[in-house]
Write a protein that holds these residues in place. Structure first.
Motif, PDB file in Angstrom:
ATOM      1  N   ALA A  27     -18.794   1.314  -1.026  1.00 61.14           N
ATOM      2  CA  ALA A  27     -17.976   2.466  -0.660  1.00 61.14           C
ATOM      3  C   ALA A  27     -18.855   3.682  -0.397  1.00 61.14           C
ATOM      4  O   ALA A  27     -18.624   4.443   0.560  1.00 61.14           O
ATOM      5  N   GLY A  28     -19.878   3.876  -1.238  1.00 56.72           N
ATOM      6  CA  GLY A  28     -20.779   5.013  -1.057  1.00 56.72           C
ATOM      7  C   GLY A  28     -21.564   4.936   0.238  1.00 56.72           C
ATOM      8  O   GLY A  28     -21.850   5.977   0.854  1.00 56.72           O
ATOM      9  N   ASN A  29     -21.906   3.727   0.664  1.00 57.67           N
ATOM     10  CA  ASN A  29     -22.636   3.559   1.924  1.00 57.67           C
ATOM     11  C   ASN A  29     -21.843   4.091   3.119  1.00 57.67           C
ATOM     12  O   ASN A  29     -22.423   4.425   4.160  1.00 57.67           O
ATOM     13  N   HIS A  30     -20.528   4.147   2.971  1.00 55.23           N
ATOM     14  CA  HIS A  30     -19.670   4.554   4.083  1.00 55.23           C
ATOM     15  C   HIS A  30     -18.894   5.843   3.777  1.00 55.23           C
ATOM     16  O   HIS A  30     -17.909   6.144   4.450  1.00 55.23           O
ATOM     17  N   GLY A  31     -19.370   6.577   2.769  1.00 57.26           N
ATOM     18  CA  GLY A  31     -18.782   7.864   2.464  1.00 57.26           C
ATOM     19  C   GLY A  31     -17.323   7.809   2.084  1.00 57.26           C
ATOM     20  O   GLY A  31     -16.568   8.753   2.355  1.00 57.26           O
ATOM     21  N   ALA A  32     -16.903   6.715   1.453  1.00 50.97           N
ATOM     22  CA  ALA A  32     -15.497   6.534   1.105  1.00 50.97           C
ATOM     23  C   ALA A  32     -15.324   6.481  -0.410  1.00 50.97           C
ATOM     24  O   ALA A  32     -16.265   6.192  -1.150  1.00 50.97           O
ATOM     25  N   GLU A  33     -14.108   6.747  -0.850  1.00 47.15           N
ATOM     26  CA  GLU A  33     -13.774   6.646  -2.264  1.00 47.15           C
ATOM     27  C   GLU A  33     -13.369   5.221  -2.584  1.00 47.15           C
ATOM     28  O   GLU A  33     -12.641   4.575  -1.822  1.00 47.15           O
ATOM     29  N   LEU A  34     -13.838   4.702  -3.717  1.00 42.71           N
ATOM     30  CA  LEU A  34     -13.592   3.315  -4.107  1.00 42.71           C
ATOM     31  C   LEU A  34     -12.278   3.172  -4.861  1.00 42.71           C
ATOM     32  O   LEU A  34     -11.985   3.938  -5.780  1.00 42.71           O
ATOM     33  N   LEU A  35     -11.495   2.162  -4.480  1.00 44.18           N
ATOM     34  CA  LEU A  35     -10.308   1.747  -5.217  1.00 44.18           C
ATOM     35  C   LEU A  35     -10.427   0.252  -5.472  1.00 44.18           C
ATOM     36  O   LEU A  35     -10.710  -0.510  -4.548  1.00 44.18           O
ATOM     37  N   VAL A  36     -10.220  -0.172  -6.702  1.00 35.69           N
ATOM     38  CA  VAL A  36     -10.391  -1.573  -7.076  1.00 35.69           C
ATOM     39  C   VAL A  36      -9.030  -2.225  -7.253  1.00 35.69           C
ATOM     40  O   VAL A  36      -8.161  -1.692  -7.948  1.00 35.69           O
ATOM     41  N   GLY A  37      -8.846  -3.390  -6.627  1.00 37.45           N
ATOM     42  CA  GLY A  37      -7.595  -4.127  -6.771  1.00 37.45           C
ATOM     43  C   GLY A  37      -7.281  -4.891  -5.500  1.00 37.45           C
ATOM     44  O   GLY A  37      -7.909  -4.698  -4.450  1.00 37.45           O
ATOM     45  N   SER A  38      -6.316  -5.788  -5.595  1.00 35.29           N
ATOM     46  CA  SER A  38      -5.878  -6.542  -4.432  1.00 35.29           C
ATOM     47  C   SER A  38      -5.006  -5.666  -3.535  1.00 35.29           C
ATOM     48  O   SER A  38      -4.584  -4.565  -3.923  1.00 35.29           O
ATOM     49  N   VAL A  39      -4.701  -6.157  -2.334  1.00 32.01           N
ATOM     50  CA  VAL A  39      -3.822  -5.426  -1.428  1.00 32.01           C
ATOM     51  C   VAL A  39      -2.464  -5.205  -2.094  1.00 32.01           C
ATOM     52  O   VAL A  39      -1.890  -4.107  -2.031  1.00 32.01           O
ATOM     53  N   GLU A  40      -1.951  -6.247  -2.748  1.00 31.77           N
ATOM     54  CA  GLU A  40      -0.653  -6.139  -3.405  1.00 31.77           C
ATOM     55  C   GLU A  40      -0.674  -5.088  -4.521  1.00 31.77           C
ATOM     56  O   GLU A  40       0.271  -4.299  -4.663  1.00 31.77           O
ATOM     57  N   GLU A  41      -1.741  -5.086  -5.300  1.00 32.42           N
ATOM     58  CA  GLU A  41      -1.847  -4.116  -6.399  1.00 32.42           C
ATOM     59  C   GLU A  41      -1.931  -2.686  -5.879  1.00 32.42           C
ATOM     60  O   GLU A  41      -1.284  -1.776  -6.432  1.00 32.42           O
ATOM     61  N   LEU A  42      -2.707  -2.470  -4.823  1.00 32.19           N
ATOM     62  CA  LEU A  42      -2.830  -1.122  -4.271  1.00 32.19           C
ATOM     63  C   LEU A  42      -1.537  -0.682  -3.594  1.00 32.19           C
ATOM     64  O   LEU A  42      -1.209   0.512  -3.590  1.00 32.19           O
ATOM     65  N   ALA A  43      -0.786  -1.642  -3.027  1.00 38.66           N
ATOM     66  CA  ALA A  43       0.515  -1.306  -2.454  1.00 38.66           C
ATOM     67  C   ALA A  43       1.488  -0.882  -3.552  1.00 38.66           C
ATOM     68  O   ALA A  43       2.259   0.077  -3.386  1.00 38.66           O
ATOM     69  N   GLU A  44       1.466  -1.583  -4.682  1.00 39.75           N
ATOM     70  CA  GLU A  44       2.340  -1.234  -5.800  1.00 39.75           C
ATOM     71  C   GLU A  44       1.997   0.147  -6.355  1.00 39.75           C
ATOM     72  O   GLU A  44       2.877   0.857  -6.854  1.00 39.75           O
ATOM     73  N   GLN A  45       0.725   0.541  -6.256  1.00 44.59           N
ATOM     74  CA  GLN A  45       0.298   1.847  -6.751  1.00 44.59           C
ATOM     75  C   GLN A  45       0.559   2.970  -5.751  1.00 44.59           C
ATOM     76  O   GLN A  45       0.331   4.140  -6.061  1.00 44.59           O
ATOM     77  N   GLY A  46       1.023   2.605  -4.553  1.00 40.83           N
ATOM     78  CA  GLY A  46       1.390   3.608  -3.568  1.00 40.83           C
ATOM     79  C   GLY A  46       0.309   3.981  -2.577  1.00 40.83           C
ATOM     80  O   GLY A  46       0.531   4.865  -1.739  1.00 40.83           O
ATOM     81  N   TRP A  47      -0.850   3.332  -2.633  1.00 38.25           N
ATOM     82  CA  TRP A  47      -1.919   3.656  -1.692  1.00 38.25           C
ATOM     83  C   TRP A  47      -1.638   3.085  -0.307  1.00 38.25           C
ATOM     84  O   TRP A  47      -2.017   3.692   0.701  1.00 38.25           O
ATOM     85  N   ILE A  48      -1.012   1.934  -0.248  1.00 38.47           N
ATOM     86  CA  ILE A  48      -0.733   1.239   1.007  1.00 38.47           C
ATOM     87  C   ILE A  48       0.757   1.356   1.318  1.00 38.47           C
ATOM     88  O   ILE A  48       1.600   1.106   0.449  1.00 38.47           O
ATOM     89  N   THR A  49       1.089   1.738   2.548  1.00 39.13           N
ATOM     90  CA  THR A  49       2.475   1.941   2.950  1.00 39.13           C
ATOM     91  C   THR A  49       3.160   0.611   3.200  1.00 39.13           C
ATOM     92  O   THR A  49       2.626  -0.262   3.889  1.00 39.13           O
TER      93      THR A  49
END
Length: 289
Positions: free
Chosen positions: A182-204
């Motif tokens: 993530a640091g190599n590309h200037g992005a913030e890291l989020l750990v988890g599967s697509v489903e988990e990140l969707a449940e947390q509200g990151w993915i629409t």
């Protein structure tokens, strides 16, 4: 009699004041507790440990440029550390050059309350012989190659999602690889599967209706998933059967932006030598959606 009682009372008060002003002796050392991390955010607070202390870590990256990223080794280890080699005193580094994949014992006197954490008062770095394994380097290369594939999927990325839970990396190694990538590309890291990140509200998740079904959209069965300002990466190892002279691994690697935007390396293969060195990998097929 009254005078004697008054004298004793004054004597007790004096003794109490004297005891309260006394400094702790050498047999009663003072213990320093780490400050609450919520009050020490974005600052490097040096926490002293009782020397000598050492921790065993895997060098994940940075041996070439002199700024190590280290993953704590051992059952239950979850720490990630950074260590700059340039400012270390003479005699701290081993005679043998350091390499990503080595296990090392880092002897230190303090650490910084940051993430990743850092070391203070490093007195020695000791290579643990016979435990070389640079699988982290292999998977960092896979992730970088996947980033470059179909670059449109990586445009405008502010967040990088990582799921390495199905790869043979320890929790600390997974965290270190994700943080580096993530640091190599200037992005913030989020750990988890697509489903988990969707449940947390990151993915629409947009509900989809089935044409002519009359389905009540209050409880939809299907969704269209999309990450407007992020991209998700995962590596999943696959089981292999048979006997091999060298240790092999097969895996699939996926780059995902939406339900209709993904890129996959399928049936990838790499082998590990008897010395722990992983070869470059081959890709069985590439799939785009």
């Amino acid at each position: 009699m009254k005078k004697r009682i008054l004298f004793l009372a004054l004597l007790c008060m004096c003794l109490s004041l004297t005891a309260g002003c006394a400094r702790p002796s050498a047999e009663q050392p003072m213990h320093h507790e780490a400050p609450d991390s919520s009050t020490a955010a974005d600052s490097e607070v040096l926490i002293e440990d009782e020397p000598p202390q050492f921790i065993t870590c895997r060098i994940v990256d940075g041996a070439e440029n002199g700024v190590l990223t280290l993953a704590e080794h051992g059952a239950g280890g979850s720490g990630v550390y950074t260590l700059g080699l340039g400012a270390l005193p003479e005699g701290v580094l081993p005679e043998e050059p350091l390499r990503s994949g080595q296990l090392v014992n880092v002897y230190y006197g303090a650490f910084t309350e940051t993430w990743p954490m850092g070391f203070g008062g490093v007195t020695a770095i000791e290579i643990v012989e016979g435990n070389f394994d640079n699988r982290c380097s292999l998977y960092l290369k896979v992730l970088e190659d996947l980033w470059s594939a179909d670059p449109a999927l990586s445009e405008g990325v502010e967040f990088v999602g990582i799921d390495l839970s199905q790869a043979s990396l320890s929790p600390s190694e997974q965290s270190a690889v994700g943080w580096i990538f993530a640091g190599n590309h200037g992005a913030e890291l989020l750990v988890g599967s697509v489903e988990e990140l969707a449940e947390q509200g990151w993915i629409t998740a947009t509900p989809l209706s089935t044409c002519g079904s009359g389905t009540d959209l209050s409880e939809p069965e299907h969704f269209f998933y999309e990450w407007e300002n992020g991209c998700h990466f995962s590596i999943a190892e696959q089981p292999m059967e048979g006997n091999y002279s060298l240790v092999p691994v097969t895996f699939d690697a996926t780059k995902w932006r939406s339900s209709l935007g993904a890129y996959m390396f399928c049936g990838c293969t790499a082998v590990q030598s008897a010395l722990g060195e992983w070869s470059d990998y081959t890709i069985g097929s590439e799939v785009i959606s």
